[in-house]
Write a protein that holds these residues in place. Structure first.
Motif, mmCIF file in Angstrom:
data_model
loop_
_atom_site.group_PDB
_atom_site.id
_atom_site.type_symbol
_atom_site.label_atom_id
_atom_site.label_comp_id
_atom_site.label_asym_id
_atom_site.label_seq_id
_atom_site.Cartn_x
_atom_site.Cartn_y
_atom_site.Cartn_z
ATOM 1 N N GLY A 263 -1.247 -7.692 -9.308
ATOM 2 C CA GLY A 263 -1.644 -8.550 -8.122
ATOM 3 C C GLY A 263 -1.024 -7.871 -6.678
ATOM 4 O O GLY A 263 -0.730 -8.629 -5.907
ATOM 5 N N GLY A 264 -0.989 -6.591 -6.677
ATOM 6 C CA GLY A 264 -0.502 -5.973 -5.650
ATOM 7 C C GLY A 264 -1.044 -6.021 -4.160
ATOM 8 O O GLY A 264 -2.305 -6.523 -4.210
ATOM 9 N N SER A 265 -0.436 -5.428 -3.228
ATOM 10 C CA SER A 265 -0.911 -5.575 -1.900
ATOM 11 C C SER A 265 -2.441 -4.898 -1.712
ATOM 12 O O SER A 265 -2.332 -3.752 -2.127
ATOM 13 C CB SER A 265 -0.024 -5.062 -0.989
ATOM 14 N N THR A 266 -3.082 -5.283 -0.887
ATOM 15 C CA THR A 266 -4.424 -4.706 -0.396
ATOM 16 C C THR A 266 -3.828 -3.619 0.286
ATOM 17 O O THR A 266 -4.639 -2.486 0.358
ATOM 18 C CB THR A 266 -5.191 -5.716 0.636
ATOM 19 N N ASN A 267 -2.972 -3.311 1.133
ATOM 20 C CA ASN A 267 -2.495 -2.168 1.758
ATOM 21 C C ASN A 267 -2.525 -1.029 0.917
ATOM 22 O O ASN A 267 -2.517 0.248 1.336
ATOM 23 C CB ASN A 267 -1.027 -2.520 2.491
ATOM 24 N N ALA A 268 -2.283 -1.122 -0.488
ATOM 25 C CA ALA A 268 -2.113 0.051 -1.281
ATOM 26 C C ALA A 268 -3.397 0.767 -1.420
ATOM 27 O O ALA A 268 -3.304 2.011 -1.531
ATOM 28 C CB ALA A 268 -1.844 -0.517 -2.855
ATOM 29 N N VAL A 269 -4.673 0.090 -0.909
ATOM 30 C CA VAL A 269 -5.888 0.789 -1.049
ATOM 31 C C VAL A 269 -5.881 1.679 0.145
ATOM 32 O O VAL A 269 -6.176 2.937 -0.409
ATOM 33 C CB VAL A 269 -7.133 -0.346 -0.567
ATOM 34 N N VAL A 270 -5.649 1.607 1.310
ATOM 35 C CA VAL A 270 -5.440 2.345 2.350
ATOM 36 C C VAL A 270 -4.255 3.376 2.116
ATOM 37 O O VAL A 270 -4.439 4.709 2.029
ATOM 38 C CB VAL A 270 -5.057 1.581 3.742
ATOM 39 N N HIS A 271 -3.139 3.151 1.653
ATOM 40 C CA HIS A 271 -2.120 4.042 1.232
ATOM 41 C C HIS A 271 -2.249 5.237 0.227
ATOM 42 O O HIS A 271 -2.435 6.296 0.353
ATOM 43 C CB HIS A 271 -0.803 3.484 0.983
ATOM 44 N N LEU A 272 -2.933 4.783 -1.011
ATOM 45 C CA LEU A 272 -3.262 5.387 -2.094
ATOM 46 C C LEU A 272 -4.356 6.419 -1.528
ATOM 47 O O LEU A 272 -4.627 7.499 -1.967
ATOM 48 C CB LEU A 272 -3.785 4.763 -3.352
ATOM 49 N N LEU A 273 -5.614 5.794 -0.828
ATOM 50 C CA LEU A 273 -6.572 6.754 -0.541
ATOM 51 C C LEU A 273 -6.106 7.861 0.614
ATOM 52 O O LEU A 273 -6.420 9.090 0.572
ATOM 53 C CB LEU A 273 -7.574 5.917 0.296
ATOM 54 N N ALA A 274 -5.149 7.562 1.353
ATOM 55 C CA ALA A 274 -4.510 8.742 2.090
ATOM 56 C C ALA A 274 -3.622 9.612 1.417
ATOM 57 O O ALA A 274 -3.659 10.792 1.737
ATOM 58 C CB ALA A 274 -3.525 7.998 3.220
ATOM 59 N N ILE A 275 -2.822 9.095 0.435
ATOM 60 C CA ILE A 275 -1.874 10.106 -0.147
ATOM 61 C C ILE A 275 -3.048 11.019 -1.149
ATOM 62 O O ILE A 275 -2.848 12.093 -1.214
ATOM 63 C CB ILE A 275 -1.221 9.250 -1.336
ATOM 64 N N ALA A 276 -4.052 10.342 -1.572
ATOM 65 C CA ALA A 276 -4.898 11.099 -2.369
ATOM 66 C C ALA A 276 -5.801 12.209 -1.605
ATOM 67 O O ALA A 276 -5.870 13.379 -1.970
ATOM 68 C CB ALA A 276 -6.300 10.256 -3.084
ATOM 69 N N GLY A 277 -5.916 11.895 -0.243
ATOM 70 C CA GLY A 277 -6.665 12.589 0.619
ATOM 71 C C GLY A 277 -5.791 14.072 1.052
ATOM 72 O O GLY A 277 -6.305 14.871 1.234
#
Ligand code: FES
Length: 568
Positions: A263-277
């Protein structure tokens, strides 16, 4: 060894490099030992990370024990609650500055010390773009505080208490008195907010010593783990195991599974996408829905649940959660140790089934992040159903539109505001370009008159982010944002909004062609004033949208670690 490019040989440049480092380092420090930086985000102005100097000393002791040279490298630090206008504006700046210093300096590897929300994402983005051996030590959560005899969560309970004050059920004096109870120790916020989420996901991505993530900041086991991480860093350099070899698509998909189960934070979506990028790993917003959907919510932590990070650690921690969803994890994903993540999940006990639920008794059967599309969000929007009111996940109601945070603040509590519990609050001008920096404002407060009527949740839609410690039926990361020409800029108060999470739909109900024919709201456009200079100018000119990680366009990808030129 990369550092030999500086220290090897007998010429004038290597003489200078060695001589200038002799203040503290012995002559044999340059005999081929790995030089390992400790990228340290400790700062008095990032209080969640202020204990990292102590952690750094344990890491350094481990590096030295294993025969390496430990080098303290203070890096840009971002205190989530302190910096203005919003911490997210500075994530990419921190990542860029850290990246350049990792590349520019004579180091063979790096230990990354982070904690507060943006610090671990920035460190991982930087290390990914340089791609030298790297390992994270998450600073860990603070201990649980208590107020009025019950646990008080950091962050989530601020919202709850302040709503109580607005509703008249808690006095202002009592509200102030709760401050000292909330922040009980060193460490980052202790809910399943962004800092907790990203610390845990750093481990799921394979980038920490297995078992360390979630260790409370004051716990002596954090220092023990930090020491072991120092030893591991030397081994990593010896094996030349780089972030690109650890953080693969399999690792990111495992992180998405873990994000849902926790049940983690929605901010992880943005951060994981940025790291993957940064790594060139193929990952899209839709992967979060595809891979996360159907993953059960197993962790009963605030903001959606009851417990706090200290409880999760006591109950068995991250590995106990991952063991429950082991069959959903890709065994191909390795960690910095070279072993698969799933290798660490054998026979992991769960000590408290109230905190970590069994797979067949989940808190919710489908906890993933849902990605919505429609004429309001052609490139997607995000909602976290686990933090929403189930009865609002399918809703049709009239929009009440605000053109900026200031507009919201000015009118929200106006008794004349035409709003009911069925209304849909729409806030625009809060995306990466629009604010700028995509602040955590999507979880708008509810109008005072509705609070007084007992209303505790409403559908809210915004092109900004939401604090990982917030909750409610909030649609966020609407893309494209209003300031980038998104249709959100054309919605008017009174338009009927349709939210249907089950069918992943977010629409404004207008006759065909009407939305396209409308001009953006002049007030929304006026609220967006492009900065004239400095970082903000660079940011607004080059930042991408939320659905790709909100990185700067020229920072996506990697430049490796080579620097071919030098002059003295
Ligand atoms: Fe630092 Fe919450 S303010 S983690």
């Amino acid at each position: 060894m990369r550092s030999a490019q500086w220290y090897g040989g007998d010429d004038r440049n290597s003489y200078i490099h060695r001589a200038w480092m002799r203040r503290g380092l012995p002559a044999d420090a340059f005999d081929g030992r790995p030089h390992i930086a400790i990228a340290n985000t400790a700062s008095d102005l990032t209080p969640c990370n202020s204990h990292l100097d102590e952690v750094s000393r344990s890491v350094a002791a481990g590096i030295q024990q294993a025969g390496g040279i430990a080098l303290n490298l203070p890096v840009v630090s971002i205190g989530e609650t302190q910096v203005r206008p919003t911490a997210m504006l500075w994530r990419n700046m921190a990542a860029m500055a850290i990246e350049e210093m990792l590349r520019a300096n004579p180091i063979d590897g790096v230990v990354l010390l982070g904690g507060c929300d943006k610090t671990i994402p920035a460190l991982l983005m930087a290390a990914s773009s340089v791609d030298i051996p790297a390992v994270v030590v998450p600073g860990g959560p603070m201990l649980t505080g208590t107020f009025r005899g019950v646990p008080l969560g950091c962050g989530t309970d601020v919202w709850k208490l302040s709503e109580e004050v607005r509703a008249g059920t808690l006095s202002a004096a009592e509200f102030q008195r709760s401050q000292g109870s909330m922040i009980r120790s060193r460490g980052h916020c202790n809910t399943m907010g962004t800092a907790s989420t990203m610390g845990l996901l750093a481990e799921v991505l394979g980038m920490t010593l297995p078992g360390i993530a979630g260790t409370p900041a004051p716990d002596s086991r954090l220092l023990e783990g930090a020491h072991a991480t120092g030893v591991l860093a030397v081994e990593l350099v010896g094996k030349d195991r780089r972030p690109s070899a650890v953080m693969t698509r399999a690792s990111f998909l495992n992180a998405i599974v873990a994000l849902a189960a926790m049940g983690g934070s929605t901010n992880a979506v943005v951060h994981l996408l940025a790291i993957a990028g940064r790594l060139g790993v193929e990952l899209t917003q839709d992967d979060f829905d595809r891979t996360g959907s159907g993953v059960p919510l197993l962790v009963d932590l605030q903001p959606a649940g009851r417990f706090l990070m200290d409880d999760l650690y006591r109950a068995g921690g991250l590995h106990a959660v991952l063991a429950e969803v082991r069959d959903l994890l890709d065994p191909a994903a390795v960690t910095v140790t070279g072993q698969s993540l799933v290798d660490y999940l054998n026979g992991v006990p769960v000590y408290d089934r109230e905190v970590i639920r069994a797979r067949d008794e989940p808190l919710q059967s489908d906890a993933g992040i849902a990605v919505l599309y429609g004429n309001l969000a052609p490139d997607g929007a995000v909602i976290k159903p686990a933090a929403a009111s189930p009865e609002l996940l399918r809703h049709r109601g009239p929009a009440v539109v605000f053109d900026s945070v200031e507009d919201l603040q000015a009118r929200l509590d106006d008794p004349a505001l035409e709003v009911t519990a069925d209304s849909v609050l729409v806030l625009r001008g809060c995306g990466p370009k629009g604010y700028p920096g995509m602040p955590e404002v999507s979880n708008m407060p509810l109008p005072a008159k509705l609070l007084a009527q007992g209303v505790r949740d409403m559908v809210r839609i915004c092109d900004g982010r939401m604090s990982g410690t917030a909750y409610g039926t909030v649609v966020l990361h609407v893309t494209p944002e209003a300031a980038a020409g998104g249709p959100l800029a054309k919605v008017r108060t009174g338009d009927m909004i349709i939210l249907d999470v089950a069918s992943r739909r977010l629409e404004v109900d207008l006759p065909p062609g009407e939305l396209e024919a409308r001009e953006p709201s002049p007030a929304a456009v006026r609220a967006y004033a492009a900065p004239k200079r400095g970082w903000e100018r660079l940011y607004v000119d080059t930042v991408g949208q939320a659905n790709t990680g909100a990185d700067l366009s020229f920072l996506v990808g990697s430049s490796g670690s080579q620097v071919s030129r030098e002059s003295h």
